[in-house]
Design a protein around this motif. Structure first.
Motif: not given
Length: 174
Positions: A46-50
């Motif tokens: 669920a980390l769309a952006v990291s």
């Protein structure tokens, strides 16, 4: 010191955890589980952006962005956070670089908007503001802010990913 923002790599996970833990260690108004939240978001895909901020080859900051649900059914919205910077690197523009990069990526991906729960004085500098018709249950309205990237202004209650409720290390890890 030059700070570079880049996407997280697989080798960064333990460094991000350490940075996040240190960044929130003495913070007030927190459950001190932010490092666990990042791990749980990563495990759930669920980390769309990291993104990480790096200086001199060392990870000094991180920002995560994950999808949120809005009770009116509006799609394409994301929640920014946690965002963390090592205490000794705070107030040097690292968090701002992470914010600009994360919001820029969301815009590039045609996201509808982004919400954040945090300090109004910091987040308002990036165009986030309270929206009276967009709420997070239990949060003071002035601390729950949003930015719309398109003309749709949702109305309703925002729900973050279940990872934000983690209180123990995923799979027994701390």
């Amino acid at each position: 010191m030059e700070v570079r923002v880049r996407r997280e790599s697989a080798a960064d996970a333990s460094l991000i955890k350490a940075v996040t833990r240190q960044a929130f260690l003495t913070a007030t108004h927190t459950s001190h589980t932010e490092h666990l939240i990042v791990d749980a978001l990563r495990q759930a895909g669920a980390l769309a952006v990291s993104l990480v901020a790096e200086a001199g080859g060392t990870v000094i900051g991180h920002v995560g962005v994950s999808p949120v649900a809005i009770s009116d059914g509006t799609a394409g919205w994301f929640g920014l956070g946690p965002i963390s910077v090592l205490p000794r690197q705070q107030r040097r523009g690292v968090g701002s670089k992470l914010m600009h990069a994360a919001l820029g990526l969301l815009r590039d991906r045609n996201a509808a908007g982004c919400v954040v729960l945090g300090e109004p004085a910091f987040y308002s500098r990036f165009g986030l503001q309270p929206y009276p018709d967009l709420v997070l249950a239990g949060a003071p309205p002035e601390y729950f802010q949003a930015i719309c990237f398109d003309a749709r202004h949702p109305r309703g209650t925002v729900t973050y990913h279940a990872a934000f409720a983690v209180r123990e290390p995923p799979e027994g890890r701390g």
